[in-house]
Write a protein that holds these residues in place. Structure first.
Motif, PDB file in Angstrom:
ATOM      1  N   LEU A  42       0.734  -1.218   0.143  1.00  0.00           N
ATOM      2  CA  LEU A  42      -0.018   0.058   0.075  1.00  0.00           C
ATOM      3  C   LEU A  42       0.895   1.240  -0.108  1.00  0.00           C
ATOM      4  O   LEU A  42       0.661   2.328  -0.579  1.00  0.00           O
ATOM      5  N   THR A  43       1.997   0.972   0.759  1.00  0.00           N
ATOM      6  CA  THR A  43       2.969   2.419   0.838  1.00  0.00           C
ATOM      7  C   THR A  43       3.627   2.454  -0.441  1.00  0.00           C
ATOM      8  O   THR A  43       3.552   3.903  -0.953  1.00  0.00           O
ATOM      9  N   TRP A  44       3.881   1.708  -1.107  1.00  0.00           N
ATOM     10  CA  TRP A  44       4.429   1.752  -2.479  1.00  0.00           C
ATOM     11  C   TRP A  44       3.553   1.939  -3.522  1.00  0.00           C
ATOM     12  O   TRP A  44       3.853   2.710  -4.731  1.00  0.00           O
ATOM     13  N   LEU A  45       2.504   1.493  -3.615  1.00  0.00           N
ATOM     14  CA  LEU A  45       1.735   1.672  -4.684  1.00  0.00           C
ATOM     15  C   LEU A  45       1.448   2.951  -5.523  1.00  0.00           C
ATOM     16  O   LEU A  45       1.735   2.727  -6.757  1.00  0.00           O
ATOM     17  N   PRO A  46       1.215   4.058  -4.810  1.00  0.00           N
ATOM     18  CA  PRO A  46       0.735   5.128  -5.485  1.00  0.00           C
ATOM     19  C   PRO A  46       2.155   5.893  -6.102  1.00  0.00           C
ATOM     20  O   PRO A  46       2.004   6.598  -6.675  1.00  0.00           O
ATOM     21  N   PHE A  47       3.429   5.464  -5.727  1.00  0.00           N
ATOM     22  CA  PHE A  47       4.702   6.092  -5.806  1.00  0.00           C
ATOM     23  C   PHE A  47       5.562   5.419  -6.967  1.00  0.00           C
ATOM     24  O   PHE A  47       6.412   6.066  -7.742  1.00  0.00           O
ATOM     25  N   GLY A  48       5.246   4.048  -7.337  1.00  0.00           N
ATOM     26  CA  GLY A  48       5.772   3.464  -8.239  1.00  0.00           C
ATOM     27  C   GLY A  48       5.120   3.198  -9.633  1.00  0.00           C
ATOM     28  O   GLY A  48       3.942   3.733  -9.546  1.00  0.00           O
ATOM     29  N   LYS A  49       5.595   2.261 -10.354  1.00  0.00           N
ATOM     30  CA  LYS A  49       4.664   1.726 -11.409  1.00  0.00           C
ATOM     31  C   LYS A  49       3.503   0.940 -11.154  1.00  0.00           C
ATOM     32  O   LYS A  49       2.685   1.003 -12.038  1.00  0.00           O
ATOM     33  N   LEU A  50       3.212   0.716 -10.157  1.00  0.00           N
ATOM     34  CA  LEU A  50       1.939   0.014  -9.648  1.00  0.00           C
ATOM     35  C   LEU A  50       0.880   1.011  -9.591  1.00  0.00           C
ATOM     36  O   LEU A  50      -0.216   0.640  -9.613  1.00  0.00           O
ATOM     37  N   ALA A  51       1.327   2.195  -9.449  1.00  0.00           N
ATOM     38  CA  ALA A  51       0.191   3.412  -9.636  1.00  0.00           C
ATOM     39  C   ALA A  51      -0.690   3.195 -10.898  1.00  0.00           C
ATOM     40  O   ALA A  51      -1.693   3.714 -11.097  1.00  0.00           O
ATOM     41  N   HIS A  52      -0.120   2.349 -11.983  1.00  0.00           N
ATOM     42  CA  HIS A  52      -1.082   2.033 -12.956  1.00  0.00           C
ATOM     43  C   HIS A  52      -2.351   1.554 -12.827  1.00  0.00           C
ATOM     44  O   HIS A  52      -3.453   1.356 -13.531  1.00  0.00           O
ATOM     45  N   ALA A  53      -2.552   0.964 -11.431  1.00  0.00           N
ATOM     46  CA  ALA A  53      -3.782   0.485 -11.065  1.00  0.00           C
ATOM     47  C   ALA A  53      -4.686   1.514 -10.812  1.00  0.00           C
ATOM     48  O   ALA A  53      -6.137   1.290 -11.446  1.00  0.00           O
ATOM     49  N   PHE A  54      -4.624   2.826 -10.658  1.00  0.00           N
ATOM     50  CA  PHE A  54      -5.561   3.772 -10.775  1.00  0.00           C
ATOM     51  C   PHE A  54      -5.256   4.860 -12.078  1.00  0.00           C
ATOM     52  O   PHE A  54      -6.437   5.412 -12.441  1.00  0.00           O
ATOM     53  N   LEU A  55      -3.986   4.647 -12.475  1.00  0.00           N
ATOM     54  CA  LEU A  55      -3.791   5.972 -13.626  1.00  0.00           C
ATOM     55  C   LEU A  55      -3.807   5.294 -14.853  1.00  0.00           C
ATOM     56  O   LEU A  55      -4.351   6.128 -15.919  1.00  0.00           O
ATOM     57  N   VAL A  56      -4.482   3.952 -15.024  1.00  0.00           N
ATOM     58  CA  VAL A  56      -4.289   3.357 -16.308  1.00  0.00           C
ATOM     59  C   VAL A  56      -5.648   4.001 -17.250  1.00  0.00           C
ATOM     60  O   VAL A  56      -5.239   4.219 -18.198  1.00  0.00           O
ATOM     61  N   PHE A  57      -6.585   3.959 -16.199  1.00  0.00           N
ATOM     62  CA  PHE A  57      -7.903   4.476 -17.205  1.00  0.00           C
ATOM     63  C   PHE A  57      -7.734   5.942 -17.607  1.00  0.00           C
ATOM     64  O   PHE A  57      -8.168   6.502 -18.273  1.00  0.00           O
ATOM     65  N   PHE A  58      -7.142   6.884 -16.462  1.00  0.00           N
ATOM     66  CA  PHE A  58      -7.076   8.183 -16.848  1.00  0.00           C
ATOM     67  C   PHE A  58      -6.127   8.255 -18.207  1.00  0.00           C
ATOM     68  O   PHE A  58      -6.296   9.182 -18.886  1.00  0.00           O
ATOM     69  N   SER A  59      -5.062   7.453 -17.986  1.00  0.00           N
ATOM     70  CA  SER A  59      -4.050   7.768 -19.326  1.00  0.00           C
ATOM     71  C   SER A  59      -4.664   7.604 -20.615  1.00  0.00           C
ATOM     72  O   SER A  59      -4.541   8.147 -21.421  1.00  0.00           O
ATOM     73  N   ARG A  60      -5.370   6.307 -20.583  1.00  0.00           N
ATOM     74  CA  ARG A  60      -5.952   5.606 -21.856  1.00  0.00           C
ATOM     75  C   ARG A  60      -6.977   6.485 -22.222  1.00  0.00           C
ATOM     76  O   ARG A  60      -7.556   7.064 -23.148  1.00  0.00           O
ATOM     77  N   GLY A  61      -7.966   7.178 -20.995  1.00  0.00           N
ATOM     78  CA  GLY A  61      -9.075   7.981 -21.659  1.00  0.00           C
ATOM     79  C   GLY A  61      -8.587   9.290 -22.264  1.00  0.00           C
ATOM     80  O   GLY A  61      -8.923   9.804 -23.191  1.00  0.00           O
ATOM     81  N   THR A  62      -7.478   9.814 -21.617  1.00  0.00           N
ATOM     82  CA  THR A  62      -7.061  11.009 -22.063  1.00  0.00           C
ATOM     83  C   THR A  62      -6.225  10.932 -23.453  1.00  0.00           C
ATOM     84  O   THR A  62      -6.718  11.638 -24.413  1.00  0.00           O
ATOM     85  N   THR A  63      -5.800   9.659 -23.555  1.00  0.00           N
ATOM     86  CA  THR A  63      -5.021   9.302 -25.016  1.00  0.00           C
ATOM     87  C   THR A  63      -6.457   9.340 -26.174  1.00  0.00           C
ATOM     88  O   THR A  63      -6.350  10.029 -26.973  1.00  0.00           O
ATOM     89  N   GLY A  64      -7.520   8.687 -25.500  1.00  0.00           N
ATOM     90  CA  GLY A  64      -8.639   8.608 -26.282  1.00  0.00           C
ATOM     91  C   GLY A  64      -9.257   9.970 -26.760  1.00  0.00           C
ATOM     92  O   GLY A  64      -9.748  10.136 -28.072  1.00  0.00           O
TER      93      GLY A  64
END
Lengths: 351, 217
Positions: B185-207
């Protein structure tokens, strides 16, 4: 006056048959995880043992531990063996009181120097000596004086073993467990609220048979009885694995005997023999009666959250703390975005 | 304080707060950024529907790359579905979430969860081996990739050991499992695991950007 009869003679006088006695010895060997070959040795040792002198000290307690041992619905063999030890001092059970009672304690200590057992139930208050006294003697002074020449100390029940409810937060009397005060001799912890009577007498039997105390775990509990969790030996365990849980105390799952994990059962983190030895002459144990295990043989069980909260419930404070975390994250995020915008604007301005 | 008390008390508390603070921080830090100036006339509107379309379409590999990425795609899906099942459909976990957010949902039998856990752990190892042996992946992998793998797999492995025990006490294993979750939990937002919540924002923005430009999405 010192009773010179052996334990075997006392049991014979009480009408215990040879078959019944051997059954008890077999059960004791089994409980202590000893091989069947040890049964004759246990029987021989118990038969020829002099009645051991036992001084039972009751401090900050509710007498439930004594009740557990003495209030069985019919006399059990372990009850009879307990009757047959030379219980030289016990507030609740002895007829003498006042100076006569204290004189009996001193006489037992004098006559059995280095050989008597001290059983303690209840925790000891350190906050103020006046919180709990017996014959004007504070609990801590009586404990230290009595254990000075004892062979061993057995803490009976969770109060003596771990502080129990008197030691629960906020611990107004400064209650401590026996082993926090007795450091220079073996202390066996037999926790439980109350402890299983068979466990108490089996430990006494082992001491009489082998002259030594059982192998203990890191909490000072005999491994033979406290080596496995309630969950490990629970007959409802298959329902846990199948994901079948009682949701309330009166739903279909509860009536069908499904797992009580969701109702707060602490069986997975509680080490005791309830699921195998059981209570009331092997009738049942709390889970069998439809109630979750409270974890009463574990240290600090009163302070481990609500009894009916599942053990996987998080202990992370209230919603206010989480709200603060969200606000802090938002503030840092907004500040980071503002700094980035300023940098971007500066870059555009500089061309 | 016992290890289990520490794990499910202060350690988990720290992990959860770090997760919440980090997630809100990263999301707002990105969402509040100034949009890049777009000087050309938009071909299409590029609204929320364009975002949803790309979120959906890019969940399946494009036909042209399907053969080459089949191994990673299939294993990636198995890993993520396995993680979802383990985290959200194991009854003790559901009770944890119930204590946290007040919501409860049906779970799966433990044996199903253990089975899924073993498959997920195996797939995780297979993906790690690929990363360590594939020339290109190996070259572009850094500490973040390997550490993220460790903190993701640790709760799965420690969770699977709990019913087996290996002679270790249940509460010790449970404490180690919870501590591994606190680290995750401590690492998740700060490393590449942040894709767990960023993936949809980045894909949506790309779209949205691609549709404004009139590209096929």
């Amino acid at each position: 006056m010192k009773d010179e009869r052996t334990l075997g003679e006392v049991l014979l006088a009480k009408g215990v048959s040879r078959r019944g006695f051997m059954k008890y010895c077999s059960a004791t060997a089994s409980l202590l995880a000893l091989p069947p070959a040890m049964v004759p040795r246990i029987a021989s040792a118990l038969e020829s043992a002099r009645r051991p002198s036992v001084i039972w000290l009751s401090f900050q307690e509710c007498t439930g531990c004594t009740e557990s041992l003495t209030r069985s619905s019919s006399p059990t063999l372990e009850g009879l063996i307990f009757d047959s030890i030379s219980l030289d001092y016990h507030h609740t059970l002895q007829a003498a009181s006042g100076d006569a009672a204290e004189a009996a304690r001193h006489a037992a200590m004098e006559e059995n120097r280095g050989e008597y057992l001290v059983l303690v139930d209840g925790s000891i208050p350190l906050g103020n000596p006046g919180y709990s006294t017996i014959a004007g003697i504070s609990n801590v002074d009586m404990l230290k004086e009595t254990v000075a020449d004892a062979a061993a100390v057995i803490s009976v029940g969770s109060c003596a073993a771990f502080g129990g409810i008197p030691g629960a937060n906020p611990n107004p009397t400064g209650a401590v467990a026996v082993n926090e005060l007795v450091k220079d001799m073996p202390v066996v912890n037999l926790p439980g609220c109350p402890p299983i009577p068979t466990v108490i007498t089996a430990v006494l039997a082992q001491f009489l048979t082998f002259g030594q105390l059982p192998d203990l775990d890191h909490y000072g509990r005999p491994r033979a009885f406290f080596g496995q969790t309630i969950h490990d030996r629970c007959y409802r365990r298959p329902f846990y694995e199948q994901g079948r849980f009682a949701e309330t105390f009166d739903d279909e799952g509860a009536r069908l005997g499904w797992c009580l994990y969701k109702l707060g059962c602490r069986g997975p983190i509680t080490y005791n023999a309830c699921a195998t030895v059981k209570w009331n002459q092997g009738t049942s144990f709390p889970i069998e009666s439809g109630h979750p295990c409270l974890g009463c043989s574990e240290p600090g069980f009163w302070d481990e959250g609500g009894f009916y909260q599942p053990i996987s419930t998080a202990r992370i404070g209230g919603g206010t703390a989480l709200g603060t975390a969200v606000a802090a994250g938002a503030a840092i995020g907004a500040a980071a975005a503002a700094m980035s915008r300023r940098r971007q604007a500066k870059t555009i301005k500089e061309g | 304080m016992e290890l289990l008390d520490f794990a499910r008390g202060p350690a988990l508390q720290f992990g959860l707060y770090a997760f919440v603070i980090g997630t809100v921080w990263r999301l707002l830090g990105i969402l509040l950024l100034a949009a890049k100036p777009d000087h050309s006339a938009p071909r299409k509107r590029g609204g929320i529907l364009a975002a949803l379309k790309v979120i959906s379409s890019r969940s399946v590999t494009a036909r042209e790359f399907r053969q080459d990425t089949l191994y990673a795609s299939v294993l990636g899906y198995v890993l993520h579905i396995g993680l979802f099942v383990i985290v959200f459909l194991f009854v003790p976990h559901i009770l944890f979430f119930k204590g946290l957010i007040g919501l409860e949902w049906p779970g799966l039998p433990n044996n199903v969860i253990y089975f899924v856990g073993v498959i997920t752990a195996g797939v995780g190892v297979a993906l790690l081996l690929r990363r360590m042996t594939h020339p290109v992946l190996k070259l572009i992998s850094n500490f973040d990739d390997y550490f993220s793998w460790v903190v993701t797999m640790a709760p799965i492995i420690t969770g699977l050991i709990i019913p087996i025990r290996f002679g270790i006490r249940y509460e010790t294993l449970l404490a180690i499992h919870i501590l591994s979750i606190a680290v995750l939990l401590t690492w998740l937002p700060f490393g590449k695991l942040a894709h767990a919540f960023l993936v949809f924002f980045s894909r949506g923005t790309t779209g949205m950007v691609l549709e404004r430009r009139g590209a096929k999405t």
